[in-house]
Design a protein around this motif. Structure first.
Motif, PDB file in Angstrom:
ATOM      1  N   ALA A 274       0.840  -1.205   0.000  1.00  0.00           N
ATOM      2  CA  ALA A 274       0.000   0.000   0.000  1.00  0.00           C
ATOM      3  C   ALA A 274       0.875   1.254   0.000  1.00  0.00           C
ATOM      4  O   ALA A 274       0.542   2.256  -0.632  1.00  0.00           O
ATOM      5  CB  ALA A 274      -0.948  -0.022   1.199  1.00  0.00           C
ATOM      6  N   LYS A 275       2.009   1.170   0.700  1.00  0.00           N
ATOM      7  CA  LYS A 275       2.906   2.325   0.723  1.00  0.00           C
ATOM      8  C   LYS A 275       3.493   2.570  -0.679  1.00  0.00           C
ATOM      9  O   LYS A 275       3.646   3.713  -1.108  1.00  0.00           O
ATOM     10  CB  LYS A 275       4.024   2.085   1.734  1.00  0.00           C
TER      11      LYS A 275
ATOM     12  N   LYS B 113       0.965   4.461  -2.571  1.00  0.00           N
ATOM     13  CA  LYS B 113       0.832   5.819  -2.034  1.00  0.00           C
ATOM     14  C   LYS B 113       2.008   6.687  -2.486  1.00  0.00           C
ATOM     15  O   LYS B 113       1.822   7.836  -2.876  1.00  0.00           O
ATOM     16  CB  LYS B 113       0.766   5.741  -0.512  1.00  0.00           C
TER      17      LYS B 113
ATOM     18  N   ASN C  69       1.516   8.112  -5.613  1.00  0.00           N
ATOM     19  CA  ASN C  69       0.264   8.858  -5.720  1.00  0.00           C
ATOM     20  C   ASN C  69      -0.787   8.115  -6.562  1.00  0.00           C
ATOM     21  O   ASN C  69      -1.525   8.712  -7.335  1.00  0.00           O
ATOM     22  CB  ASN C  69       0.554  10.232  -6.326  1.00  0.00           C
ATOM     23  N   ILE C  70      -0.811   6.804  -6.415  1.00  0.00           N
ATOM     24  CA  ILE C  70      -1.761   5.996  -7.190  1.00  0.00           C
ATOM     25  C   ILE C  70      -2.923   5.590  -6.287  1.00  0.00           C
ATOM     26  O   ILE C  70      -2.711   5.052  -5.197  1.00  0.00           O
ATOM     27  CB  ILE C  70      -1.072   4.728  -7.747  1.00  0.00           C
ATOM     28  N   ASN C  71      -4.123   5.851  -6.748  1.00  0.00           N
ATOM     29  CA  ASN C  71      -5.308   5.474  -5.977  1.00  0.00           C
ATOM     30  C   ASN C  71      -5.625   3.989  -6.189  1.00  0.00           C
ATOM     31  O   ASN C  71      -5.635   3.505  -7.309  1.00  0.00           O
ATOM     32  CB  ASN C  71      -6.513   6.322  -6.401  1.00  0.00           C
ATOM     33  N   ILE C  72      -5.856   3.278  -5.104  1.00  0.00           N
ATOM     34  CA  ILE C  72      -6.245   1.869  -5.184  1.00  0.00           C
ATOM     35  C   ILE C  72      -7.773   1.816  -5.252  1.00  0.00           C
ATOM     36  O   ILE C  72      -8.452   2.175  -4.298  1.00  0.00           O
ATOM     37  CB  ILE C  72      -5.745   1.083  -3.957  1.00  0.00           C
ATOM     38  N   ASP C  73      -8.308   1.391  -6.388  1.00  0.00           N
ATOM     39  CA  ASP C  73      -9.763   1.381  -6.550  1.00  0.00           C
ATOM     40  C   ASP C  73     -10.388   0.135  -5.951  1.00  0.00           C
ATOM     41  O   ASP C  73     -11.545   0.137  -5.565  1.00  0.00           O
ATOM     42  CB  ASP C  73     -10.139   1.413  -8.042  1.00  0.00           C
TER      43      ASP C  73
END
Lengths: 449, 449
Positions: free
Chosen positions: A405-406, A409, A412-416
């Motif tokens: 997840a880091k 982040k 700057n990528i959003n996890i949909d």
């Protein structure tokens, strides 16, 4: 004993066939050799199989196919000459091609399949001749002789399980068996080819059929890599993969081999090793039932684009027994297959390959969801990429999700979407397609650097 | 206008009813007041509804029920006396109870329901009398008079939608309407009660029926909190929640109110506010269709235990059209409802509430999965807790997953499952039950401290 399969690029020229000869000679356990048709020698080259298909199609339309026929004969001719093979081989190859051209055209699918299969079949004859010449006692064995029987489904045949009763006798051969991949014979004596990954399938069937200790799959890469080398610079080679890990990786874009083709070997627990004909001393990647060595928690990172999300919202969905099943039934009705269904309380997301869903199907599906299943809100999102983090070691490692997840982040990528079942073999992340490469790179750095 | 509902603890004593009087008096928009039966005054106290049920059951068995009858009458009597109400109220209440006891016992379910409903019904009469005494013009209105019609299903009645045609006329009343919660009348004139959350349902029906601007639900807490106050010390109050967020939270253990009870209000888009009778000036928590104010990305953290995972593995599952649907159909066949189905490529995990799955059902299910669906591996994991991170703001906030995953890692908690659909309203984590409180605390600190 080992069953060894060589891909098209490993058998594209005399120079390549010499390498194959050395590989087989260097290990007496290599008793069964499955061969592909001659592949490309350079990137603009034509594959013999493609030439055979256009030849067959022209012939079916009574057009002149001499151009293709000449090119095909020439490919074998050049190799035979360069390898100084006895003329007999070329006589056999040419007469077989002529015989095929004069075949029964009333069933075009069978006509084409017989031509396609000849790419492998003729190459097997040529390779067997070469082996004998360099002192490897070898004989060409046809699928008919070996009893490799398949269903009556041209281009998409499946093995008939009773084939195994006869295939086991290949073990007893003294000489090396050279076997054409990609096809089998029906009970009626017709040739039918397998679908994609055809020669890999034949290799896996023979490995299973003779209870091989190992199935060696020679291709043109040193190993399966932990990430796509066209995205990540110099990614690590994977020494050992489990079948499960292989499946998860190849699903999400790892295309070294067609993983489903390996099923017959997997079912018997026979290890498969991917090796490089051009660098046979590289250890390659071994695919096993269970890990036998130390392995990192994450074994590979794959990604694949071309997905879409169908997001469905309905108040109290959660209490409606049978709702999920009805949604899946609806997809089946439209002939759609889905990949994942992550869900909230009153919503579910259907993840599908978007190529299946034309605008008109999309519209019909939305209408049916709203009218038949009283869905309150349907949202469609296209251009979705799935990133797959794979590794059975994840199970014993706390913090994998935190590291992953880091990595998103930081870029700057959003996890949909996220989907991780209790298997803990893999985690799937859904993101926007535009961020795909960036995500793979960032994850690779986080887990492998 | 506002529909106001008071819960059992808000109407358990004269002291509490005085607070209710002040609350209604202080806002002339509070035109419809839905009342519960008198609840507990202290933790060992008995609820009037429970007393009514044992009275009814004894009466049905022709046993002596005078103890219960005396306790019930005494509860109302004490309140009436302390509030100096006119004797008429107690005459009406006592004669109604006698009339019920002498009722038709040939349908025990209806007999019990009529008794249960009298807890609310008599309290409504008492409250109406008190309102008038303190200068609030008010009248008791029975569900029969108002036209609140329900299905013939004792203990589990549902509203008949044609009720709305008549309910709208409650708007025209000049005086405050005091309305008993929890029950309605069938077309045949029988009383049937709602299921759980009964008075909340009545309030929501009336709010919807009269097109109220607001539905105020008075209870005994200041607000809905961002985490369970028995796990996290002094958690933040939530100022505003959407219906969706409320559903996700209450699904995973937030039990301030029975969220499904609010459906009639939600369907009309009427906001609901949760307030405290004992501290009416606290702003409470407003539940709206969409957020109207600034809100943090995560609005609340809920958890719930008592789940199990059924993990299913089958090679090439992914290619088998209809497989997922067949699994869900199998669950339906066994009468099991599932919560989530996170999946890998060749595996899926079914997350169910474990109380549904007895050892014998478990065994039968495993056998059927293996025999009918050729599943190769089934693994059962019990004592699973689901942690739910809820907030519509998640959608616009990169890094939520990174923060959450780090909170688990910091506490050395393994994440067994993750499920986040494209809604991005919530993320579900599956962990071992023993880590539940630790996880909630750690997440709370990560997102709210």
């Amino acid at each position: 004993m080992k069953v060894v399969k060589f891909g098209g690029s490993s058998l594209a020229s005399a120079q390549q066939i010499r390498k194959v000869g050395q590989i087989v000679k260097s290990d007496t356990e290599r008793k069964i050799v499955v061969v592909s048709a001659p592949g490309k020698r350079y990137s603009e080259d034509e594959k013999v199989t493609d030439l055979l298909i256009s030849l067959a199609e022209k012939s079916l339309q009574d057009q002149d196919y001499s151009l293709e026929m000449n090119k095909i004969v020439q490919r074998y001719q050049e190799m035979a000459e360069e390898l100084s093979l006895n003329e007999e081989v070329m006589v056999a190859i040419e007469s077989r091609l002529d015989q095929l051209a004069a075949g029964d055209k009333s069933h075009p699918d069978y006509y084409i399949d017989a031509f396609k299969a000849s790419g492998e079949d003729n190459n097997a004859k040529l390779v067997a001749a070469y082996f004998n010449q360099i002192g490897i006692p070898a004989s060409y064995v046809s699928p008919k002789e070996a009893g490799l029987l398949v269903t009556n489904e041209p281009h998409n045949a499946r093995l008939l399980p009773d084939s195994y009763e006869k295939l086991i006798t290949l073990r007893e051969r003294e000489e090396v068996v050279v076997f054409p991949g990609f096809f089998g014979y029906t009970h009626e004596g017709d040739i039918c080819t397998f679908s994609r990954g055809g020669s890999d399938i034949t290799g896996a069937i023979l490995a299973s059929g003779v209870n091989a200790d190992l199935y060696e799959n020679f291709t043109d890469v040193d190993a399966i890599f932990a990430a796509n080398p066209s995205v990540v610079e110099n990614p690590m080679a994977i020494a050992e993969l489990t079948y499960r890990e292989m499946r998860e990786l190849s699903y999400a874009g790892f295309s070294v081999l067609h993983d489903e083709a390996l099923e017959p070997a997997f079912k018997k627990g026979i290890p498969v090793v991917i090796k490089n004909t051009n660098n046979p001393n590289a250890p390659g990647t071994t695919i096993t039932k269970e890990h036998t060595k130390e392995h990192p928690p994450i074994i590979g990172i794959a990604s694949s684009s071309g997905f879409m999300n169908i997001y469905i919202e309905k108040y109290l969905m959660n209490r409606e027994i049978g709702f999920g099943r009805k949604v899946l039934q609806l997809l089946e009705m439209y002939g759609l297959s889905y990949e994942h269904t992550p869900s909230g309380i009153d919503n579910m997301t259907l993840v599908l390959r978007e190529e299946q869903v034309s605008p008109s199907i999309e519209e019909a599906l939305i209408t049916t969801l709203k009218e038949k299943l009283q869905v309150e809100n349907v949202k469609i999102e296209r251009d979705v990429a799935l990133i797959m983090l794979v590794g059975e070691g994840m199970r014993d490692q706390i913090g994998t999700m935190a590291t992953a997840a880091k990595a998103f982040k930081d870029q700057n990528i959003n996890i949909d979407m996220v989907n991780q079942g209790a298997s803990e073999n893999s985690v799937m992340f859904g993101i926007q397609q535009k961020d795909e490469d960036k995500a793979v790179e960032s994850l690779y750095r986080a887990f492998f650097d």
